[in-house]
Design an enzyme around this catalytic site. Structure first.
Site, PDB file in Angstrom:
ATOM      1  CD  GLU A  69       2.772  -5.162   8.718  1.00 13.69           C
ATOM      2  OE1 GLU A  69       3.145  -4.494   9.707  1.00 13.69           O
ATOM      3  OE2 GLU A  69       1.790  -4.839   8.021  1.00 13.69           O
TER       4      GLU A  69
ATOM      5  CG  HIS B  94       1.410   2.183   0.068  1.00 15.63           C
ATOM      6  ND1 HIS B  94       1.835   3.245   0.835  1.00 15.63           N
ATOM      7  CD2 HIS B  94       0.620   1.434   0.882  1.00 15.63           C
ATOM      8  CE1 HIS B  94       1.311   3.136   2.046  1.00 15.63           C
ATOM      9  NE2 HIS B  94       0.583   2.056   2.103  1.00 15.63           N
TER      10      HIS B  94
END
Lengths: 345, 451
Positions: free
Chosen positions: B185, B254
């Site tokens: 990322e 998450h």
């Protein structure tokens, strides 16, 4: 989108392409004199910046490039207008080498309207789209993925431009450097990674920070060739960069590790307790890139003392003019506070 | 005329220091770059270098002298052939004046774009599709329209998206413009920003915004700030998109709402659509926008259907909220999935005789203050709803806007309904307790109505 992989040995000791010999002595003299001039401009500019900092005209962080001049001058000599350059926060030399005006750089250091960022960036954040200089980035190693993105844009648009990404030995330990090496190799992007190893990341020597057998070898796992270069010798830099740029333009990344040295502290306030005066003095005495080139110019008959003195005078004038401009340029208008946050859609 | 060399400052705050050591003596010749002295403060040591060429005509302070004021003369240099006794009486140059106080800037709460015009009422053809398909259509249309638009992210190409949002894009546009990245990322976010500096228009998908924390330095420091730091030279037309907020049963790492994180940053535009039509229209606008746009989607909304304009020229303006349900008694503002929960609460309230107005904020930066304040002036009460945490959340900003823009119209304190102030639990019952539901929104609405 397959690409022929180059058969050239990266990094190894392949000799130069005889460019110097083919161009003849006259143009060789011209080139050497230009490099001398460009290095001297950076040296004198930085000395003046240091002085102006001391006078309170420049604030905050100010990282001087004194001692490392041969790196940017040698590499820039191998680049064309279509190539892009990006670096970290020790960036004044890179901007001058890229052809940016001394006035605009110095006025940015003083935080004035006439600066490249109109006073809103400062020492670490300057840019010139015109010169394909993309900064000037203050976060250690952040410029590395950005530079890979510039390489991506060259490739995407089908141009043959190369992206040159400078970073230091300190940045070389950041994780995003390895994410970048992987992406550049995986996507065969035209990126030249130039590691300016000036021996110290702030106050920590390379040997206390970096494991392994040399920063130039760190692309090995990604198949990126690396080469160690004497970054205090502009001719050695030029020769290595010429080969590397040609290889990168062909479609694969490469690493050059420049062994260099900064004479000044990391930034302006630096206790300098991490290295000895003898070490600094020895570097200045024995390996100074400008003195070395001056010796070559004189001993090989490229220039006489008068010619060199004329260059000294010209540089002195440019720097004095830049300093005066930077002092006299007004502070940005208060309305500038709210401009350039977003562009109009 | 001899030239004075003055005491330098090591930092802007230094006022005086010690001349620790002289490295030159009277009569020495110095060249630019020669170290002439060392100075010290309690924090640091610095070498003073000559800037001019000359011969040392005299030292103005002795070695070891303490408390030497910045900018006072420490040494005199004379030129070749100048007399050594021309050294003037030591006289400190005027100190650098303190900078004048900054001129008062125009008071302004938020550096943002001017409010765009209201969107045009769309009367063209529509098609009933999911939010997922609407997002895909937006990307596909913009990629057809502009060659510089490309999509990049984990599993966006061959896998067609972890949530199938990029379905069909690889087949139509090929691997040059639809790029699978490694799980990296920080690297690909930075690469995207660099590509945007280089003139492209990247659409960067984060598999979820939870993973964008790996890349947040590139989003905030590189994408958002560079335009300002470059004096307007370095635009960064990039979209970072992906699901945000609580999913279902995936626990704390998450399930998090990043709306207030990004809405805090000048230099970013933050959008979070609810309906399928807005998902398409706003993503198209985001891709065309010259600024970095954070586009917060929601996994649970991906399968929700709605009527979506088919006209590729139709877009939805950034910066405009939308009244989803008109009402007289209380304003409820929400965004993304919480709009559905707020509408459910409004239905329940209607049965009790409370007529709630539900507003979909749609853009979180810049917030549509005008629409929020206009609604408060009508209902005199407001409830803010979000999945995210309460502290420094979007609701905090809504409360500030209500106070700043509509204080005199408020008949009750602003109420906030938020996710609970805990990491998201895994257990089904605890997870449900941690998130706002229609009952809590209705209760807050009743409270501000004193019902």
């Amino acid at each position: 989108m397959s690409r022929q992989s180059s058969k050239k040995r990266g990094g190894a000791s392949a000799k130069g392409n005889g460019r110097a010999a083919a161009n003849g002595a006259a143009s060789d003299s011209g080139r050497l004199l230009r490099w001398y001039r460009d290095m001297l401009l950076i040296r004198r500019f930085e000395e003046r910046a240091g002085q102006m900092y001391g006078m309170g005209l420049i604030g905050g962080f100010c990282h001087l490039y004194i001692g490392q001049e041969a790196v940017v001058v040698g590499i820039q000599a191998c680049l064309g207008e279509r190539d892009s350059v990006i670096t970290g926060y020790r960036d004044h030399g890179h901007m001058l080498a890229a052809g940016m005006e001394a006035r605009g750089v110095m006025a940015e250091l003083t935080g004035r309207e006439g600066g490249y960022s109109r006073g809103k960036g400062g020492s670490m954040h300057m840019f010139s789209r015109e010169k394909n200089f993309f900064g000037g980035h203050g976060i250690v190693a952040a410029q590395v993925p950005l530079g890979v993105g510039l390489g991506f844009s060259h490739r995407y648009k089908g141009e043959d431009g190369v992206s040159v990404v400078y970073f230091g030995d300190g940045a070389a330990n950041q994780g995003q450097v390895y994410e970048s090496l992987n992406l550049a190799a995986l996507w065969e992007l035209p990126v030249l990674f130039v590691i300016e190893n000036n021996k110290y990341g702030m106050g920590t020597s390379v040997s206390r920070a970096a494991a392994g057998s040399g920063l130039h070898a760190r692309g090995g796992g990604f198949g990126i060739p690396g080469r160690l270069v004497d970054g205090m010798d502009v001719r050695a830099v030029y020769e290595a960069a010429g080969e590397a740029v040609a290889e990168v333009r062909g479609g694969r990344p490469a690493i050059l590790e420049m062994e260099t040295y900064r004479y000044r502290g990391h930034s302006m306030s630096d206790p300098a307790k991490y290295r000895t005066r003898e070490e600094v003095n020895q570097m200045r005495r024995d390996r100074d890139p400008i003195e070395r080139l001056r010796h070559v110019l004189e001993s090989e008959g490229h220039a006489d003392a008068d010619a060199l003195k004329a260059i000294d005078g010209e540089i002195r004038e440019i720097v004095a003019d830049a300093a005066q401009f930077a002092e006299q340029s007004p502070e940005p208008d208060p309305s500038e506070l709210y401009t350039d946050v977003l562009l109009e859609a | 005329m001899p030239v004075a060399v003055t005491m330098p400052a090591l930092s802007p705050t230094m006022t005086e220091g010690t001349l620790a050591k002289w490295l030159v003596a009277e009569g020495d010749r110095v060249s630019p770059g020669d170290v002439i002295a060392e100075i010290e403060t309690d924090k640091a040591t610095m070498e003073v270098e000559a800037v001019e060429e000359g011969i040392v005509a005299g030292l103005a302070v002795p070695e070891g002298a303490e408390g030497i004021e910045v900018n006072s003369t420490i040494l005199w240099l004379r030129g070749e052939g100048e007399s050594a006794d021309a050294v003037p009486v030591v006289e400190a140059p005027p100190p650098v004046a303190d900078p004048p106080p900054p001129a008062p800037a125009q008071p302004r709460r938020e550096a943002s774009k001017p409010q765009p015009a209201s969107e045009i009422d769309y009367r063209g053809e529509t098609v009933e599709i999911t939010v997922r398909e609407a997002l895909r259509d937006a990307m596909a249309e913009e990629m057809r329209r502009d060659e510089s638009v490309f999509v990049m992210g984990e599993e966006v190409a061959e896998y067609e998206g972890a949530y199938k949002v990029t379905q069909g894009l690889l087949a139509e546009f090929g691997p040059r413009r639809v790029r699978d990245t490694p799980i990296t990322e920080h690297g690909f976010a930075g690469l995207g920003v660099g590509a945007a500096f280089g003139g492209l228009r990247p659409v960067v998908e984060f598999m979820t915004f939870n993973f964008a924390m790996q890349a947040i330095d590139q989003i905030v420091n590189s994408a958002a700030k560079t335009l300002y730091m470059s004096g307007g030279q370095m635009g960064c037309p990039i979209v970072f998109r992906g699901p945000n907020g609580a999913a279902a049963r995936v626990a704390a790492q998450h399930s998090q709402c990043y709306a207030s994180w990004y809405a805090h940053i000048p230099g970013l535009v933050v959008v979070s659509p609810f309906s399928a039509a807005d998902a398409k229209g706003l993503l198209k606008t985001a891709i065309r926008d010259p600024n970095p746009v954070i586009f917060l989607e929601n996994e649970i909304l991906y399968g929700r259907r709605g009527a979506v304009p088919t006209d590729p020229d139709h877009t939805v303006p950034i910066g405009r909220a939308k009244v989803l349900r008109s009402g007289r008694d209380v304003t409820v503002v929400a965004f993304s999935r919480m709009c559905a929960v707020a509408l459910e609460a409004a239905d329940a309230l209607a049965g009790e005789g409370i007529d709630a107005e539900v507003i979909d904020l749609r853009t979180l930066r810049p917030l549509d203050r005008e629409t929020i304040a206009a609604s408060i002036r009508k209902t005199n009460r407001i409830v803010s709803v979000e999945e995210g945490w309460p502290v420094a959340g979007i609701g905090s900003e809504i409360a500030a806007i209500a106070m700043e823009d509509a204080f005199d119209w408020l008949d009750a304190p602003v109420a906030r309904v938020t996710g609970e102030d805990v990491p998201m639990p895994y257990a089904a019952n605890l997870e449900a307790l941690a998130l706002p539901d229609a009952a809590r929104i209705a209760a807050a609405a009743r409270a501000v109505c004193y019902a």
